[in-house]
Design an enzyme around this catalytic site. Structure first.
Site, PDB file in Angstrom:
ATOM      1  CD  GLU A 172      -3.068  -1.091   2.166  1.00 29.20           C
ATOM      2  OE1 GLU A 172      -2.997  -0.285   3.112  1.00 29.20           O
ATOM      3  OE2 GLU A 172      -4.027  -1.877   2.024  1.00 29.20           O
ATOM      4  CD  GLU A 291      -3.890  -5.998   3.074  1.00 28.77           C
ATOM      5  OE1 GLU A 291      -4.737  -5.341   3.719  1.00 28.77           O
ATOM      6  OE2 GLU A 291      -2.671  -5.734   3.072  1.00 28.77           O
TER       7      GLU A 291
HETATM    8  O1  AHR Z   1      -4.988  -6.078   7.037  1.00 24.16           O
HETATM    9  C1  AHR Z   1      -4.865  -4.956   7.858  1.00 24.16           C
HETATM   10  C2  AHR Z   1      -4.198  -3.786   7.158  1.00 24.16           C
HETATM   11  O2  AHR Z   1      -5.019  -3.316   6.137  1.00 24.16           O
HETATM   12  C3  AHR Z   1      -2.895  -4.089   6.455  1.00 24.16           C
HETATM   13  O3  AHR Z   1      -1.794  -4.006   7.298  1.00 24.16           O
HETATM   14  C4  AHR Z   1      -2.825  -3.024   5.407  1.00 24.16           C
HETATM   15  O4  AHR Z   1      -2.119  -3.436   4.269  1.00 24.16           O
HETATM   16  C5  AHR Z   1      -4.262  -2.682   5.131  1.00 24.16           C
HETATM   17  O5  AHR Z   1      -4.476  -1.316   5.166  1.00 24.16           O
END
Ligand code: AHR
Length: 501
Positions: A172, A291
């Site tokens: 990110e 994610e």
């Molecule tokens: O999964 C939790 C967080 O969400 C992770 O660390 C990040 O990559 C995202 O913003």
């Protein structure tokens, strides 16, 4: 209410890459410490890994686990987590405001992965560090021996290389919350150099470039196109991240969020293909949706305890998932399958305790949350070739979405095993839907079972005391007559309808 689902061999989307059933473990909260690792726990093995957790992970059939972050990775020194444990430093961890003891690092995690029947998907720090440290890490992990870092691995007791095949180029990096966040140009250049060096050490690996942290980011679209203009030839996947919530307590809208995931995937595919044209490339970059989940319950929890800054492995992001979450997870899995041609890796975030399908109590039990089950079913029965289904059903409008089909579905055929599975969600909260499934081309398949999951209360949850309060049952009603099957998709239900040759 009635619906029709039509299957056809010609409706093939593509081969399902099993890695779409991946997951994620970050050094965050109790994911590692108290989650997968708890020396002294009654089920702990000789390395301190909880066997009860490993058993649940194996049930899910998780092919790949992203590690060690997440936001954490952008400040991580991987060297802190190798070698004798008593020599490892304790560090301030800026992403989540805790202390990191480094008692687990890549030495231990790859051992855990073997026990859990999974592979490591490694993320490198492109925040506070850069390509040189990433190159040292892959040399430590994948080089056979005879160099400084590979010999350090061997000296630490690991003669065989870890052979990690999938490498994330940071995390990110567009997000202002990220340590050393970057502009798309800055990131694209660094990602390119890191990818080159990683592949020079081990040409057999694949790399994942950071896409936008979400489709709502102001730079969404231009970020993908710009960063890819620097690194297209050296990356294999672009990441997508998304989390959904029901803060509005509007279940109809919440359950329609897979339409947003659909939009997200289509948009990133367009951005990737634009970059491909501009790069005059013949190489195909795809998506790593590394994610995805529901995430909000912990923020609404009135009993949420204040977490002291610089505490060790406190309970962070411990969402307790309810039944409606499981329904949305089912629809999100269906959406990923419908994009099997371009989504080749996906990670439910995360795996244990932190926004996770598996929960534990320190010193206590481990149990499956509601979202565990659709994930397990997709992973078990969703391997083969994905087929889009032609669905004819009623639709509904919500405050945010128009024309939401009540029925979501996809089919997966596994020719090797002679298995055909239809996954379906009925989003109608009050009506069952009698659904005719036209098995066109699969008449020689026989009905095996119809698994369903439903609860009258969409807010119902599983707990340590009542871990199977919500669980699937093989009690769905499906009758077959020639090429037509009639399945009752109960109101608000997750359905897995299985056929075998
Ligand atoms: O999964 C939790 C967080 O969400 C992770 O660390 C990040 O990559 C995202 O913003």
């Amino acid at each position: 209410m009635k619906a029709k689902i039509k299957l056809d061999r010609d409706y093939e989307v593509g081969a399902v890459d099993p890695r779409i059933y991946g997951s994620f473990i970050e050094h965050l909260g109790r994911a590692v410490y108290g989650g997968i690792y708890e020396p002294g726990h009654p089920t702990a093995d000789e390395m301190g890994f909880r066997r009860d957790v490993i058993e649940l992970v194996r049930k899910l059939g998780v092919p790949v686990v992203r590690y060690p972050g997440g936001n954490f990775v952008s400040g991580y020194n991987w060297e802190d987590g190798i070698g004798p444990k008593d020599k490892r430093p304790v560090r301030t961890e800026l992403a989540w405001g805790t202390l990191e003891t480094n008692q687990v690092g890549i030495d231990e995690f790859q051992e855990w992965a073997k026990r859990a029947n999974t592979e490591v998907m490694m993320a490198v720090n492109l925040g506070t560090r850069g390509p040189a440290e990433a190159k040292d890490l892959i040399e430590y992990c994948n080089h056979p021996g005879g160099t400084y870092w590979s010999d350090r691995r061997i000296a630490n007791g690991f003669k065989d290389p870890f052979n990690i095949k999938l490498w994330c180029l940071g995390n990110e990096m567009d997000g202002p919350w990220q340590m050393c966040a970057k502009t798309a140009d800055e990131y694209g250049r660094v990602a390119n150099e890191a990818a080159k060096m990683l592949k020079w050490v081990d040409p057999s690996i694949e790399t994942v470039a950071c896409g936008s942290s979400g489709s709502g980011m102001p730079t969404f679209g231009t970020w993908e196109a710009t960063m890819l203009s620097h690194c297209y030839e050296n990356v294999d996947y672009v990441s997508c991240h998304t989390y959904y919530n029901n803060h509005a307590h509007d279940t109809a809208t919440f359950l329609a969020n897979n339409l947003d995931m659909d939009y997200f995937i289509n948009s990133v595919v367009s951005a990737i293909d634009y970059a491909k044209v501009v790069a005059h490339s013949h190489k195909q970059v795809n998506i790593s949706f590394d994610e995805w989940n529901v995430w909000y319950h912990c923020n609404e929890d009135p009993n949420r305890k204040h977490i002291e800054r610089w505490s060790i492995a406190p309970p962070q992001l411990e969402d307790v998932y309810n039944f409606e979450d499981a329904l949305l997870i089912g629809s999100l899995l269906i959406t990923l399958l419908r994009h099997a041609d371009r989504v080749k890796v996906a990670c439910m975030a995360q795996l244990v305790n932190v926004i996770a399908p598996i929960m534990t109590r320190n010193g206590g039990g481990a149990w499956a949350q509601t979202i565990f089950y659709p994930y397990m079913h997709a992973s078990m029965y969703g391997r083969g070739t994905a087929l889009v289904t032609k669905v004819d059903c009623d639709k509904y409008d919500t405050r945010h979405y128009k024309d939401v089909p009540y029925v979501d579905s996809v089919a997966v055929v596994n020719e090797e095993k002679g298995e055909l599975t239809v996954f379906a969600v009925n989003k109608n909260l009050t009506d069952d839907i009698v659904t005719t499934i036209d098995l066109g081309g699969f008449e020689d398949y026989n009905f095996v079972e119809h698994i369903t999951m439903h609860h009258d209360d969409v807010n119902a949850v599983n707990t340590e005391e009542n871990p199977y309060f919500i669980h699937p049952q093989s009690n769905g009603v499906t009758k077959v007559d020639g090429r037509l099957a009639e399945s009752l998709l109960g109101k608000a239900s997750w359905n897995v309808i299985r056929f075998k040759k």
